[in-house]
Scaffold this motif. Structure first.
Motif, PDB file in Angstrom:
ATOM      1  N   UNK A 256       0.948  -1.203   0.028  1.00  0.00           N
ATOM      2  CA  UNK A 256       0.003  -0.061  -0.045  1.00  0.00           C
ATOM      3  C   UNK A 256       0.860   1.336  -0.033  1.00  0.00           C
ATOM      4  N   UNK A 257       0.468   2.146  -0.820  1.00  0.00           N
ATOM      5  CA  UNK A 257       1.370   3.572  -1.019  1.00  0.00           C
ATOM      6  C   UNK A 257       0.951   4.370   0.034  1.00  0.00           C
ATOM      7  N   UNK A 258       1.645   5.094   0.583  1.00  0.00           N
ATOM      8  CA  UNK A 258       1.129   6.172   1.645  1.00  0.00           C
ATOM      9  C   UNK A 258       1.339   7.467   1.183  1.00  0.00           C
ATOM     10  N   UNK A 259       0.643   8.306   1.325  1.00  0.00           N
ATOM     11  CA  UNK A 259       0.802   9.819   0.913  1.00  0.00           C
ATOM     12  C   UNK A 259       1.718  10.635   1.983  1.00  0.00           C
ATOM     13  N   UNK A 260       2.852  10.844   1.209  1.00  0.00           N
ATOM     14  CA  UNK A 260       3.932  11.388   2.233  1.00  0.00           C
ATOM     15  C   UNK A 260       3.953  12.959   2.198  1.00  0.00           C
ATOM     16  N   UNK A 261       2.867  13.539   1.666  1.00  0.00           N
ATOM     17  CA  UNK A 261       2.880  14.688   1.873  1.00  0.00           C
ATOM     18  C   UNK A 261       2.904  15.474   3.137  1.00  0.00           C
ATOM     19  N   UNK A 262       3.439  16.366   3.229  1.00  0.00           N
ATOM     20  CA  UNK A 262       3.510  17.022   4.626  1.00  0.00           C
ATOM     21  C   UNK A 262       2.586  18.316   4.800  1.00  0.00           C
ATOM     22  N   UNK A 263       2.011  18.652   5.881  1.00  0.00           N
ATOM     23  CA  UNK A 263       1.265  19.875   6.020  1.00  0.00           C
ATOM     24  C   UNK A 263       2.050  20.875   6.573  1.00  0.00           C
ATOM     25  N   UNK A 264       2.220  22.041   6.145  1.00  0.00           N
ATOM     26  CA  UNK A 264       3.051  22.902   6.517  1.00  0.00           C
ATOM     27  C   UNK A 264       2.294  23.680   7.759  1.00  0.00           C
ATOM     28  N   UNK A 265       3.139  24.218   8.745  1.00  0.00           N
ATOM     29  CA  UNK A 265       2.466  25.040   9.892  1.00  0.00           C
ATOM     30  C   UNK A 265       1.244  26.113   9.324  1.00  0.00           C
ATOM     31  N   UNK A 266       1.774  26.723   8.180  1.00  0.00           N
ATOM     32  CA  UNK A 266       0.807  27.498   7.684  1.00  0.00           C
ATOM     33  C   UNK A 266      -0.520  26.771   7.169  1.00  0.00           C
ATOM     34  N   UNK A 267      -0.427  25.975   6.753  1.00  0.00           N
ATOM     35  CA  UNK A 267      -1.497  25.204   6.039  1.00  0.00           C
ATOM     36  C   UNK A 267      -2.504  24.475   7.314  1.00  0.00           C
ATOM     37  N   UNK A 268      -1.509  24.061   8.214  1.00  0.00           N
ATOM     38  CA  UNK A 268      -2.451  23.573   9.570  1.00  0.00           C
ATOM     39  C   UNK A 268      -2.992  24.773  10.178  1.00  0.00           C
ATOM     40  N   UNK A 269      -2.559  25.722  10.259  1.00  0.00           N
ATOM     41  CA  UNK A 269      -3.148  27.064  10.991  1.00  0.00           C
ATOM     42  C   UNK A 269      -4.375  27.510  10.105  1.00  0.00           C
ATOM     43  N   UNK A 270      -4.516  27.469   8.813  1.00  0.00           N
ATOM     44  CA  UNK A 270      -5.542  27.601   8.124  1.00  0.00           C
ATOM     45  C   UNK A 270      -6.514  26.676   8.195  1.00  0.00           C
ATOM     46  N   UNK A 271      -6.031  25.290   8.253  1.00  0.00           N
ATOM     47  CA  UNK A 271      -7.267  24.273   8.492  1.00  0.00           C
ATOM     48  C   UNK A 271      -7.983  24.377   9.703  1.00  0.00           C
ATOM     49  N   UNK A 272      -7.347  24.672  10.690  1.00  0.00           N
ATOM     50  CA  UNK A 272      -7.879  24.706  11.960  1.00  0.00           C
ATOM     51  C   UNK A 272      -8.497  26.054  12.222  1.00  0.00           C
ATOM     52  N   UNK A 273      -8.357  26.974  11.745  1.00  0.00           N
ATOM     53  CA  UNK A 273      -9.096  28.374  11.696  1.00  0.00           C
ATOM     54  C   UNK A 273     -10.096  28.264  10.947  1.00  0.00           C
ATOM     55  N   UNK A 274     -10.064  27.481   9.941  1.00  0.00           N
ATOM     56  CA  UNK A 274     -11.329  27.150   9.257  1.00  0.00           C
ATOM     57  C   UNK A 274     -12.384  26.190   9.861  1.00  0.00           C
ATOM     58  N   UNK A 275     -11.952  25.301  10.191  1.00  0.00           N
ATOM     59  CA  UNK A 275     -12.836  24.182  11.030  1.00  0.00           C
ATOM     60  C   UNK A 275     -13.154  24.872  12.362  1.00  0.00           C
ATOM     61  N   UNK A 276     -12.756  25.864  12.930  1.00  0.00           N
ATOM     62  CA  UNK A 276     -13.066  26.468  14.033  1.00  0.00           C
ATOM     63  C   UNK A 276     -14.284  27.437  13.736  1.00  0.00           C
ATOM     64  N   UNK A 277     -13.787  28.154  12.635  1.00  0.00           N
ATOM     65  CA  UNK A 277     -15.072  29.142  12.114  1.00  0.00           C
ATOM     66  C   UNK A 277     -16.185  28.367  11.837  1.00  0.00           C
ATOM     67  N   UNK A 278     -15.918  27.368  11.029  1.00  0.00           N
ATOM     68  CA  UNK A 278     -17.078  26.484  10.550  1.00  0.00           C
ATOM     69  C   UNK A 278     -17.886  25.825  11.741  1.00  0.00           C
ATOM     70  N   UNK A 279     -17.324  25.628  12.863  1.00  0.00           N
ATOM     71  CA  UNK A 279     -18.085  24.857  13.907  1.00  0.00           C
ATOM     72  C   UNK A 279     -18.919  26.013  14.817  1.00  0.00           C
TER      73      UNK A 279
END
Length: 165
Positions: free
Chosen positions: A1-24
């Motif tokens: 099985x192939x794993x996705x080795x893409x990493x999430x940058x700190x900026x991407x992670x911050x944007x993701x968490x901000x998006x999910x917080x606002x959405x919730x």
């Protein structure tokens, strides 16, 4: 099985968490407003509003499920609840006996009319008041691009069914 080795940058992670917080936070407040003003769940409001936006106030159940990204079985239950309240009707499609058409009733339009002013006020107060007009344009553009990307490989509930020729 192939794993996705893409990493999430700190900026991407911050944007993701901000998006999910606002959405919730926004969804929680909007759900309360919809319950208080019209005794509607969020998904019930989505269904009524989507029907209200359609040209004749009616859609096939599968098309409605695809638009609101909701399972077909869940939509059947929600439509049954709304029909019990007299807010929608369900009937066999005149074009395809295997399809069911959901139609918004005048009582459904009345409930939408009752909840929309508070809904719009909540959106302005909770989301848009903290943004500039340019921010809102950017937000809409960015979120639409993300939605288009997600719909390119949607979950089954959001995937339009292929019609047989």
């Amino acid at each position: 099985m192939t794993r996705n080795t893409a990493e999430v940058t700190p900026t991407q992670l911050q944007a993701y968490f901000a998006f999910t917080e606002v959405s919730s936070l926004l969804r929680h407040a909007v759900e309360k407003q919809l319950r208080d003003a019209g005794d509607l769940s969020y998904v019930q409001f989505q269904l009524l509003a989507t029907l209200g936006d359609s040209p004749d106030g009616r859609l096939r159940m599968t098309d409605l499920a695809d638009r609101v990204v909701y399972s077909r079985s869940g939509l059947t239950y929600q439509a049954q609840v709304l029909e019990g309240r007299g807010l929608v009707t369900r009937a066999p499609s005149p074009d395809d006996e295997r399809s069911v058409v959901v139609a918004l009733t005048s009582a459904g339009r009345d409930v939408l009319g009752a909840v929309f002013p508070g809904h719009i006020d909540a959106l302005h107060r909770l989301l848009f008041s903290s943004l500039t007009d340019a921010d809102i344009v950017d937000l809409g553009r960015i979120l639409q691009r993300a939605a288009d990307h997600l719909r390119a490989d949607p979950p089954r509930s959001a995937a339009p069914r292929r019609r047989k020729a």
